[in-house]
Design a protein around this motif. Structure first.
Motif, PDB file in Angstrom:
ATOM      1  N   CYS A 290       0.833  -1.215   0.000  1.00  0.00           N
ATOM      2  CA  CYS A 290       0.000   0.000   0.000  1.00  0.00           C
ATOM      3  C   CYS A 290       0.863   1.258   0.000  1.00  0.00           C
ATOM      4  O   CYS A 290       1.787   1.405   0.782  1.00  0.00           O
ATOM      5  CB  CYS A 290      -0.912  -0.007   1.221  1.00  0.00           C
ATOM      6  SG  CYS A 290      -1.848   1.505   1.409  1.00  0.00           S
ATOM      7  N   THR A 291       0.536   2.168  -0.914  1.00  0.00           N
ATOM      8  CA  THR A 291       1.269   3.435  -1.046  1.00  0.00           C
ATOM      9  C   THR A 291       0.699   4.541  -0.209  1.00  0.00           C
ATOM     10  O   THR A 291       1.157   5.670  -0.296  1.00  0.00           O
ATOM     11  CB  THR A 291       1.134   3.991  -2.483  1.00  0.00           C
ATOM     12  OG1 THR A 291       0.436   3.075  -3.260  1.00  0.00           O
ATOM     13  CG2 THR A 291       2.439   4.304  -3.069  1.00  0.00           C
ATOM     14  N   GLU A 292      -0.374   4.238   0.507  1.00  0.00           N
ATOM     15  CA  GLU A 292      -1.036   5.245   1.336  1.00  0.00           C
ATOM     16  C   GLU A 292      -1.514   6.429   0.503  1.00  0.00           C
ATOM     17  O   GLU A 292      -1.542   7.564   0.955  1.00  0.00           O
ATOM     18  CB  GLU A 292      -0.101   5.710   2.466  1.00  0.00           C
ATOM     19  CG  GLU A 292       0.314   4.556   3.365  1.00  0.00           C
ATOM     20  CD  GLU A 292       1.398   4.915   4.370  1.00  0.00           C
ATOM     21  OE1 GLU A 292       1.709   6.099   4.511  1.00  0.00           O
ATOM     22  OE2 GLU A 292       1.909   3.986   5.003  1.00  0.00           O
ATOM     23  N   CYS A 293      -1.884   6.160  -0.737  1.00  0.00           N
ATOM     24  CA  CYS A 293      -2.320   7.250  -1.610  1.00  0.00           C
ATOM     25  C   CYS A 293      -3.727   7.717  -1.251  1.00  0.00           C
ATOM     26  O   CYS A 293      -4.132   8.817  -1.602  1.00  0.00           O
ATOM     27  CB  CYS A 293      -2.277   6.813  -3.067  1.00  0.00           C
ATOM     28  SG  CYS A 293      -3.514   5.571  -3.488  1.00  0.00           S
ATOM     29  N   GLY A 294      -4.491   6.839  -0.592  1.00  0.00           N
ATOM     30  CA  GLY A 294      -5.812   7.250  -0.135  1.00  0.00           C
ATOM     31  C   GLY A 294      -6.878   7.322  -1.211  1.00  0.00           C
ATOM     32  O   GLY A 294      -7.966   7.843  -0.978  1.00  0.00           O
TER      33      GLY A 294
ATOM     34  N   CYS B 176      -8.524   4.866  -2.228  1.00  0.00           N
ATOM     35  CA  CYS B 176      -9.593   4.007  -1.710  1.00  0.00           C
ATOM     36  C   CYS B 176     -10.474   4.797  -0.753  1.00  0.00           C
ATOM     37  O   CYS B 176     -11.690   4.816  -0.874  1.00  0.00           O
ATOM     38  CB  CYS B 176      -8.988   2.796  -1.003  1.00  0.00           C
ATOM     39  SG  CYS B 176      -7.730   3.210   0.216  1.00  0.00           S
TER      40      CYS B 176
ATOM     41  N   ARG C  23      -7.736   2.827   3.664  1.00  0.00           N
ATOM     42  CA  ARG C  23      -6.277   3.013   3.739  1.00  0.00           C
ATOM     43  C   ARG C  23      -5.763   2.725   5.146  1.00  0.00           C
ATOM     44  O   ARG C  23      -4.743   2.074   5.320  1.00  0.00           O
ATOM     45  CB  ARG C  23      -5.903   4.444   3.352  1.00  0.00           C
ATOM     46  CG  ARG C  23      -4.457   4.781   3.710  1.00  0.00           C
ATOM     47  CD  ARG C  23      -4.028   6.130   3.207  1.00  0.00           C
ATOM     48  NE  ARG C  23      -4.894   7.194   3.665  1.00  0.00           N
ATOM     49  CZ  ARG C  23      -4.850   8.444   3.190  1.00  0.00           C
ATOM     50  NH1 ARG C  23      -3.983   8.764   2.260  1.00  0.00           N
ATOM     51  NH2 ARG C  23      -5.664   9.355   3.645  1.00  0.00           N
TER      52      ARG C  23
ATOM     53  N   CYS D 177      -8.185   1.349  -6.050  1.00  0.00           N
ATOM     54  CA  CYS D 177      -6.759   1.150  -5.761  1.00  0.00           C
ATOM     55  C   CYS D 177      -5.948   0.960  -7.039  1.00  0.00           C
ATOM     56  O   CYS D 177      -6.226   0.063  -7.825  1.00  0.00           O
ATOM     57  CB  CYS D 177      -6.547  -0.044  -4.839  1.00  0.00           C
ATOM     58  SG  CYS D 177      -4.788  -0.276  -4.491  1.00  0.00           S
ATOM     59  N   PRO D 178      -4.927   1.786  -7.244  1.00  0.00           N
ATOM     60  CA  PRO D 178      -4.152   1.680  -8.475  1.00  0.00           C
ATOM     61  C   PRO D 178      -3.303   0.412  -8.552  1.00  0.00           C
ATOM     62  O   PRO D 178      -2.783   0.099  -9.619  1.00  0.00           O
ATOM     63  CB  PRO D 178      -3.263   2.929  -8.447  1.00  0.00           C
ATOM     64  CG  PRO D 178      -3.277   3.412  -7.051  1.00  0.00           C
ATOM     65  CD  PRO D 178      -4.539   2.932  -6.424  1.00  0.00           C
TER      66      PRO D 178
ATOM     67  N   ILE E   6      -5.197  -3.490  -4.537  1.00  0.00           N
ATOM     68  CA  ILE E   6      -5.242  -3.928  -3.142  1.00  0.00           C
ATOM     69  C   ILE E   6      -6.696  -4.097  -2.731  1.00  0.00           C
ATOM     70  O   ILE E   6      -7.576  -3.395  -3.215  1.00  0.00           O
ATOM     71  CB  ILE E   6      -4.488  -2.921  -2.251  1.00  0.00           C
ATOM     72  CG1 ILE E   6      -2.991  -3.074  -2.498  1.00  0.00           C
ATOM     73  CG2 ILE E   6      -4.831  -3.113  -0.773  1.00  0.00           C
ATOM     74  CD1 ILE E   6      -2.137  -2.024  -1.837  1.00  0.00           C
TER      75      ILE E   6
HETATM   76  S1  SF4 Z   1      -5.810   2.984  -2.945  1.00  0.00           S
HETATM   77 FE1  SF4 Z   1      -4.553   1.169  -2.642  1.00  0.00          FE
HETATM   78  S2  SF4 Z   1      -2.456   1.932  -2.462  1.00  0.00           S
HETATM   79 FE2  SF4 Z   1      -3.820   3.690  -2.219  1.00  0.00          FE
HETATM   80  S3  SF4 Z   1      -4.098   3.842  -0.003  1.00  0.00           S
HETATM   81 FE3  SF4 Z   1      -5.778   2.606  -0.768  1.00  0.00          FE
HETATM   82  S4  SF4 Z   1      -5.059   0.491  -0.583  1.00  0.00           S
HETATM   83 FE4  SF4 Z   1      -3.272   1.815  -0.379  1.00  0.00          FE
END
Ligand code: SF4
Ligand code: SF4
Lengths: 263, 436
Positions: B307-311, B313, B329, B375-376, B379
């Motif tokens: 997970c990139t913590e991009c948020g 999701c 996230r 999620c890109p 995930i």
């Molecule tokens: S979209 Fe995917 S990569 Fe980004 S925060 Fe959510 S789970 Fe993590």
């Protein structure tokens, strides 16, 4: 179609006459018990009668697919339900199932095979689209011609199973002016009822999900919010009521819109 | 370069290499604490998902601007590694710009291309810093991003900026040294971007220039190694794990929930149906659902590291959008923190559910799959949420009261509502009531 009687034979009835239906119409719990959604069941039954489809229902023998139990974490209960349903369906040698409920559709189609239940399962919007494409279903247009209609994607039809086009094609066949909400298709916003949420109060937040979604629907200026799922129907209707817009804006299932416009 | 610098180079490279290998082992071990899950079927579809989603960045392009900037960094990262190869050879052999004599005038083209990419990386990183800290894109300011996660995001951008600046500095100093005819500096031709710095470096004495060039060189190569080590402790691990993670994607329809075979066997014997032959060594049943991180599948644990913590999701999650505590996230971040803690032998007596993730969070999930769609890198936070719901429902009987009532209704009335099963077919009586 005023003179002909509308029938909904049960599979058991047909079997006692030595017949078996081509298609099983899986009504679902909401379609059986929810006063508003019973009207959708009736509308779809009328369509099936009108088209002369060889169908039957399980009637009193039908039982919950187990979807809400599974999604709330109760795997035991889900599997108990699923296995007894599979026993029943197999006993009647069911091959093809059509249902108006995306949750029943998803569970029967994707989850029953792991437990030995293999059927061809389609959602009523896909079924109607096929009927439209092969010319059996004719739309007279009329009431909805040129009217602004917005379609609320059900998560369990759209993201869960990739059915985005069938409902839209049906709405277009009404010659309606299909307007999309800000979030639609893969980005559609949940009505807030899935995953068992229908059966409990929402957690603390700053807004109810169905209100947020209703606002997006009202923002389009549509006079009809088309739904294709019993849960969405309830949530959107409640939202419209909450906004005191029930006089101007109607929430209808696609089957109802089609039934009203059938030629 | 002298032999001494070559020896120093080897030592300086060996230390981070050792640490990185150790860290990779640790992460692998942590992932393998998870439950088995078979994701070895359909290799063709899996390769395709990896090529499209990880290599081809397919899902990034739902948001074109960040996708483009991210692409610049990604391509820059991939291609600049070629230049790092030259660094490595130079470092080991004590040479300077090993490839220059072999590539002839193409060397100039290659170097210009690298500089161009480095500039792209630089611009992207600066823009991303602005988006995070000045424009404050909402998904980067959620509660779970406070403290270290926000710092981690910024640090990596700053490190990349510093690394790219080092390339420009090094190349500019080098060009001045070439112009002054200092021995050992190959002709690189004019390097378009770094040459803009030449007026500054022209003011330097030759000794200082040599020092500057070497310092930038060492900074860049040591920086890259340090960066690589840092990445293994950071959300930036996605630059490697995105590949296996998308290979092992869930290929089923999103709506399908993974069957619990252990439950199937029990239900079958309850119903008096034939139970499939038990496996030769029945693994211990363990608990139903997940209370702690090792109760999750290895794939969920791998996803927590990916997970990139991009948020993205969380930005689509209906529960989060309406102010509930659930953030997909955060589910991923908590899972990673918890399995890390377990890996370090710490946090005994704690568990993922309860100490990290609350029931309030998981109960708010509508199973809508907006998170998995957004999620890109494919995930699936919903899988973790579901396993925890299973634990609560089946091991604790701790579901919300209204859910327990719903369960009871299904059990006794075969519908989630309290209606008599005999009324199920009542709707048919209304079929012919209307005139129409
Ligand atoms: S979209 Fe995917 S990569 Fe980004 S925060 Fe959510 S789970 Fe993590
Ligand atoms: S599936 Fe659950 S966590 Fe994911 S977006 Fe929907 S409500 Fe949020």
């Amino acid at each position: 179609m005023s003179e002909t009687t509308i029938k909904a034979p049960t599979v058991a009835e047909l079997q006692s006459k030595g017949e078996s239906p081509e298609i099983l119409f899986w009504v679902g719990c909401a379609g059986s018990f929810d006063d508003r959604y019973k009207r959708v069941t009736i509308a779809f039954t009328k369509i099936l009668n009108h088209l002369g489809v060889n169908f039957a229902v399980l009637g009193p023998e039908e039982s919950c697919t187990g979807d809400p139990a599974r999604r709330a974490g109760n795997e035991f209960l889900f599997q108990m339900q699923a296995m007894s349903n599979i026993q029943l369906l197999d006993m009647y040698q069911v091959k093809k199932i059509v249902t108006a409920c995306p949750h029943c559709f998803n569970t029967l189609k994707n989850e029953y095979p792991d437990l030995g239940g293999n059927y061809e399962v389609i959602h009523h919007t896909t079924f109607l689209q096929e009927m439209l494409n092969n010319g059996r279903l004719k739309i007279a247009g009329g009431d909805y011609k040129g009217q602004k209609i917005t379609y609320h994607d059900s998560c369990y039809l759209g993201r869960a199973n990739g059915v985005y086009e069938a409902p839209r094609e049906l709405l277009k066949s009404l010659d309606a002016d299909l307007v999309e909400m800000k979030r639609c298709k893969t980005k559609g916003l949940c009505c807030g009822a899935g995953g068992g949420q229908m059966f409990k109060d929402a957690e603390k937040g700053n807004k109810e999900i169905n209100i947020a979604r209703t606002e997006e629907a009202l923002d389009t200026g549509a006079k009809v919010i088309a739904a294709a799922c019993p849960f969405c129907m309830t949530m959107m209707s409640d939202g419209v009521k909450n906004k005191e817009k029930e006089q101007d804006v109607k929430v209808k299932d696609i089957a109802e819109l089609i039934q009203e416009s059938m030629g | 370069m002298t032999l001494i610098t070559q020896v120093i180079f080897v030592v300086v490279m060996a230390i981070p290499t050792y640490l990185i290998v150790k860290r990779i082992r640790q992460i692998r071990g942590n992932i393998l604490r998870g439950k088995p899950l078979d994701r070895s079927d359909q290799p063709a579809a899996r390769w395709k998902s990896m090529l499209l989603v990880a290599f081809g960045q397919q899902k990034m392009f739902k948001k074109p601007i960040p996708a483009f900037l991210h692409l610049l960094i990604y391509v820059g990262f991939l291609v600049i590694n070629l230049e790092v190869m030259e660094f490595m050879i130079d470092g080991l052999l004590g040479t300077h710009r090993t490839f220059a004599p072999y590539l002839g005038s193409f060397y100039n083209v290659a170097m210009n291309f690298f500089e161009f990419l480095a500039l792209g990386v630089l611009i992207s990183c600066v823009t991303f810093l602005i988006r995070r800290n000045v424009i404050k894109v909402p998904r980067f300011t959620k509660p779970e991003m406070k403290g270290w996660p926000a710092m981690d995001g910024n640090l990596i951008l700053i490190i990349e900026i510093a690394l790219m600046m080092a390339i420009f500095k090094m190349n500019a100093a080098d060009q001045v040294l070439q112009a002054r005819g200092v021995e050992g500096y190959h002709d690189t031709g004019r390097l378009l971007i770094s040459s803009s710095l030449i007026p500054i470096f022209n003011l330097f004495g030759t000794g200082l220039l040599v020092f500057t060039e070497r310092a930038a060189w060492w900074f860049h190569i040591v920086g890259i190694m340090a960066f690589a080590l840092y990445v293994t402790y950071s959300k930036h691990l996605h630059i490697f794990l995105a590949f296996p993670n998308t290979y092992y994607s869930n290929l089923n329809a999103k709506g399908k929930i993974q069957n619990m075979d252990a439950v199937t066997n029990e239900v079958k014997s309850m119903l008096g149906l034939p139970v499939e032959a038990a496996p030769a060594n029945p693994e211990e049943i363990g608990r139903f659902g997940a209370k702690d991180a090792p109760d999750l599948s290895w794939k969920s644990l791998m996803e927590s590291y990916t997970c990139t913590e991009c948020g993205r999701c969380t930005a689509e999650c209906p529960a989060n959008l309406t102010g509930k505590t659930l953030s997909p996230r955060k589910i991923m971040m908590d899972t990673r923190d918890r399995i890390e803690e377990i890996g370090q032998g710490k946090g005994e007596g704690k568990s993922l559910l309860g100490d990290y993730i609350t029931k309030e969070e998981i109960n708010a999930c509508t199973s809508c799959n907006a998170c998995t769609e957004a999620c890109p890198i494919n995930i699936d936070p919903l899988a973790i949420i579901l396993e925890m719901k299973r634990y609560v429902a089946m091991e604790e009987s701790g579901s919300p009261a209204s859910w327990n009532a719903m369960f009871a209704n299904i059990e006794t009335n075969f519908a989630p509502w309290k209606f008599a099963p005999s009324d199920r077919f009542k709707w048919a009586e209304e079929l012919n009531n209307e005139k129409k």
